[in-house]
Write a protein that holds these residues in place. Sequence first.
Motif, PDB file in Angstrom:
ATOM      1  N   LEU A  79      48.044  19.205  -9.249  1.00  0.00           N
ATOM      2  CA  LEU A  79      46.959  20.189  -9.302  1.00  0.00           C
ATOM      3  C   LEU A  79      46.543  20.695  -7.921  1.00  0.00           C
ATOM      4  CD1 LEU A  79      44.739  18.462 -12.021  1.00  0.00           C
ATOM      5  CD2 LEU A  79      46.209  20.467 -12.318  1.00  0.00           C
ATOM      6  N   LEU A  80      46.501  19.804  -6.926  1.00  0.00           N
ATOM      7  CA  LEU A  80      46.041  20.226  -5.602  1.00  0.00           C
ATOM      8  C   LEU A  80      46.910  21.317  -4.981  1.00  0.00           C
ATOM      9  CD1 LEU A  80      44.798  16.888  -4.029  1.00  0.00           C
ATOM     10  CD2 LEU A  80      43.471  18.984  -4.201  1.00  0.00           C
ATOM     11  N   PRO A  81      48.254  21.255  -5.120  1.00  0.00           N
ATOM     12  CA  PRO A  81      49.057  22.352  -4.557  1.00  0.00           C
ATOM     13  C   PRO A  81      48.737  23.714  -5.161  1.00  0.00           C
ATOM     14  CG  PRO A  81      50.439  20.434  -4.945  1.00  0.00           C
ATOM     15  CD  PRO A  81      49.106  20.154  -5.592  1.00  0.00           C
ATOM     16  N   VAL A  82      48.321  23.747  -6.424  1.00  0.00           N
ATOM     17  CA  VAL A  82      47.950  25.019  -7.048  1.00  0.00           C
ATOM     18  C   VAL A  82      46.748  25.609  -6.317  1.00  0.00           C
ATOM     19  CG1 VAL A  82      47.204  26.148  -9.167  1.00  0.00           C
ATOM     20  CG2 VAL A  82      48.822  24.243  -9.281  1.00  0.00           C
ATOM     21  N   SER A  83      45.732  24.776  -6.086  1.00  0.00           N
ATOM     22  CA  SER A  83      44.542  25.256  -5.383  1.00  0.00           C
ATOM     23  C   SER A  83      44.863  25.591  -3.930  1.00  0.00           C
ATOM     24  CB  SER A  83      43.436  24.194  -5.451  1.00  0.00           C
ATOM     25  OG  SER A  83      42.216  24.708  -4.986  1.00  0.00           O
ATOM     26  N   ARG A  84      45.728  24.808  -3.316  1.00  0.00           N
ATOM     27  CA  ARG A  84      46.151  25.101  -1.929  1.00  0.00           C
ATOM     28  C   ARG A  84      46.710  26.515  -1.820  1.00  0.00           C
ATOM     29  NH1 ARG A  84      51.621  22.402  -0.712  1.00  0.00           N
ATOM     30  NH2 ARG A  84      52.091  24.031  -2.255  1.00  0.00           N
ATOM     31  N   ASP A  85      47.605  26.872  -2.725  1.00  0.00           N
ATOM     32  CA  ASP A  85      48.240  28.180  -2.658  1.00  0.00           C
ATOM     33  C   ASP A  85      47.261  29.317  -2.935  1.00  0.00           C
ATOM     34  OD1 ASP A  85      50.548  26.798  -2.133  1.00  0.00           O
ATOM     35  OD2 ASP A  85      51.333  26.938  -4.174  1.00  0.00           O
ATOM     36  N   LEU A  86      46.179  29.024  -3.666  1.00  0.00           N
ATOM     37  CA  LEU A  86      45.168  30.042  -3.961  1.00  0.00           C
ATOM     38  C   LEU A  86      44.215  30.262  -2.798  1.00  0.00           C
ATOM     39  CD1 LEU A  86      44.262  28.858  -7.579  1.00  0.00           C
ATOM     40  CD2 LEU A  86      45.556  30.935  -6.989  1.00  0.00           C
ATOM     41  N   MET A  87      43.919  29.189  -2.046  1.00  0.00           N
ATOM     42  CA  MET A  87      42.861  29.252  -1.031  1.00  0.00           C
ATOM     43  C   MET A  87      43.382  29.409   0.400  1.00  0.00           C
ATOM     44  SD  MET A  87      40.147  29.075  -2.880  1.00  0.00           S
ATOM     45  CE  MET A  87      38.934  28.914  -1.573  1.00  0.00           C
ATOM     46  N   CYS A  88      44.666  29.127   0.625  1.00  0.00           N
ATOM     47  CA  CYS A  88      45.154  29.075   2.006  1.00  0.00           C
ATOM     48  C   CYS A  88      45.165  30.437   2.690  1.00  0.00           C
ATOM     49  CB  CYS A  88      46.530  28.431   2.064  1.00  0.00           C
ATOM     50  SG  CYS A  88      47.840  29.400   1.257  1.00  0.00           S
ATOM     51  N   HIS A  89      45.192  31.529   1.931  1.00  0.00           N
ATOM     52  CA  HIS A  89      45.189  32.852   2.560  1.00  0.00           C
ATOM     53  C   HIS A  89      43.829  33.131   3.217  1.00  0.00           C
ATOM     54  CE1 HIS A  89      49.017  33.535   0.650  1.00  0.00           C
ATOM     55  NE2 HIS A  89      48.497  33.233  -0.529  1.00  0.00           N
ATOM     56  N   THR A  90      42.768  32.637   2.577  1.00  0.00           N
ATOM     57  CA  THR A  90      41.431  32.806   3.155  1.00  0.00           C
ATOM     58  C   THR A  90      41.145  31.740   4.201  1.00  0.00           C
ATOM     59  OG1 THR A  90      40.652  33.723   1.060  1.00  0.00           O
ATOM     60  CG2 THR A  90      38.975  32.981   2.608  1.00  0.00           C
TER      61      THR A  90
END
Length: 893
Positions: free
Chosen positions: A339-350
């Motif tokens: 689950l954490l990699p999913v959130s990583r990919d969503l938030m890392c651009h910001t």
Amino acid sequence: MRTAEIGQRFLDFFESKGHAVVPSASLLYNDPTLLFVNAGMVPFKHYLMGVEPAPWKRATSIQKCVRTLDIDEVGKTTRHGTFFQMLGNFSFGDYFKKEAIAFAWELVTSPQSEGGFGFDPASIWVTVLGPGFHPDYPQGDTEARQTWLKVGVPADHIQGRSLNDNYWHMGIPGPGGPCSEIYIDRGPEYGRDGGPEADEDRYLEIWNLVFETEDLSKVRAKDDFDIAGPLKSLNIDTGAGLERIALLLQGVDNMYEIDQVFPVITRAAELSGRRYGADHEDDVRMRVVADHVRSALMLMTDGVTPGNEARGYVLRRLLRRVVRAMKLLGVDEPVLPTLLPVSRDLMCHTFPDILVQWDRVIEAATAEEETFRRTLSAGTTMLDTAVAQTRAAGSTTLSGQKAFQLHDTYGFPIDLTLEMAAEQGLSVDRETFTTLMAEQRQRAKADARAKKGLTTDTEAYTQLRSQGETPFLGYTELSVPTTVTGIVSDGRSVTSAPSGSVVEVVLAETPFYAEMGGQDSDTGLIHASGFDLEVLDVQRPVPGLVVHKVRLDGDLAVGDAVDAEVDAANRFGACQAHTATHVIHAALRELVGPTATQAGSYNKPGYLRFDFSSREAMSAELRKEIEERCNQAIHDDFAVTDTQMPLDQAKAMGAMAMFGEKYPPIVRMVELNGPWSRELCGGTHVASTGRIGLLNLLGEQSIGSGTRRVEALVSTDAFHQMAAERTLVNELTGILKVQPDQLTDRVAKLVSELKDADRKLAAARAREAMGKAESLLAQVAPAGSFDLVAGQLPGIGGADLRNVASELRSRLGDRPGVVALIGGQPGHPAIIVATTSTARAQGAKAGALLRAAVAPISGRGGGKDDMAQGAGTDSTGADAALGLVASELSSLG
């Protein structure tokens, strides 16, 4: 419109209006009153309070925030989220109410094609302070109302509300003022008509404009405070919820379904095989997962590691609630690595730092999940025991103390305790549990304040800071002629203090280093007219203000001329230790890896400790290698230099920054051998690493999940420690008659021989115990329908008594047999009860029999149905105790 684009539009709009774009501060902002940044204004608090001048007249930011008070409401409503992003624009004595309202209206209603958010003006409602709630606003905030009417809000879309709704303050003395909130009408399908006063689910607040006008002297409640007077400058402080704006512009029902969050729900649904939207309870659990995964990711990125206190405890709870929610959704395998990699990919651009910290984050999260899965197993066993004890006592309520113990000691979530107790027909004393939790929080807060030497009431310090910053001259000067500009006694600013009192003194300038960045404060003297003041401590209670805690041997007054003199030897020792801390950090990153980031430090003359992120304990070989690398760096005599430069430039050069520290636009970068060690640091250092002399690594240990600590001595302290160790080696080699290089083998041989002797002694004791027990088999007596072997074995206890009971039980074979033995030492009897499977089938339970028998020996104990043990304090009751076992068995038939 994607969430990231909404945020960028906000920044671009206010930058076009002359606002400086300020990056988000860390969630671990250095504020003793807060665990985490919980509002967008927190990094600007000292500017708004007038503690220090703001570097800009206008500013705008997207601030990372975490709020945990409503954690149990997460997933149940559209409004509660743990991590969120707060959009804000701020004015420090520049523009005020009319401009702030005009800016907000323009951005909210301008077409998206022109850079605005494009909300329909007809859907907008606003609230202002209503009449009759504030003495300075008898008719309410008429200026705000008239300004909203002027920009185009209809009168029937403006509602006047109370101080509870439309007055803002920080909850402590400081700035305050009326506020105006912007709401969007989501439509009749979301609730009843009537504006925000009628339904705040249908009418969703997106932005709060605060008009700071007053200096509050006392704050008792949201609507109960005293006003000292007007602020020196009128400020604007606004906060808009990025996630709330996103859910409206993306046309979804709640903040968990926006583009930065919902993919985690989708992945959770895939793992569980359940469909989001099919079942309310499942939906809540998936929303909890999505919120907590993102919140935990952001906290760990900013340096938090799971633990049992303060910030670490909050993170641990978030991660464990994710695991628990997924378990309730039917997923038993590990979930955080998925689950954490999913959130990583969503938030890392910001937040690109997520990628930089990712290896450390996923390592810590994986370890925490592994630990919690073991905890779930152990906690379930503990809960089963507690349930059995509750039933045996004839109660239907599990004690709050036991629930708290499960929660505090074993990390067992209270909601899990409630659910599992209910499954077995028990309730839980939630009131006592809540009281114990509140007491624990208060202790934690008090400890945190005590450790920092700070109080949340900074009014006296704020007044002194408003007179100007305390220049620190100690990088180049150790003795400075100066003037007393302030005295604080018992938390109050005074103009003079008598001899014999302990006070805090503010100087016009100071050579004394205030405790900061892990470095202990300087010591020394302040020479006054006719007497000297010993400096006991030096602190910065508010940014820019240095206070010196002293004991007066004469009368002192504001305006007195004094000479401030730092203890040079103590300062040099502190410099050695602080530079050595940088050496250890660099050596760890070189030999352990880049994930070994600093998690805290402390140094004083001769000693240092350094905390860093790591799951694994160091091997003896690695400790030796790190110590050698540090001493090689000391031997190589690297130059230690410091350079003032812009913060962005220092970070681009790879300078390490401490999580939670507030850094000004211009920072001080300390280098050891160029890129080998670059850190942002305000501490004092030696001129070169060779001046450290020597480093002796004392040891390494765990101080929490994913965090390790090394301790070391430096300079003469390190030499004295090594000399003491050499003396000890010489004494041991003399006693054992061996050479130093043979000492390890000789000691190992002695230990082995002692262990062998212990094993032989234990075997002899066991044979003796069995010899004494043999006679008991010949005295098997009926007790109802059971065969009872009962007797006393003085001097036999612990494992030996347990082994005897097991052997005797095995000798009884398939008979309905019970073994009851009392051993131990005089005044400390030990009791054990064991049952055969046949006896248990007929109702004989070892735990119940033991609880019935311990009273005569003034004891207590417990266990399972097959074997139970206990201890007491009265050996004279042994016969009576065994008699009670026989009576209990007879009563069973």
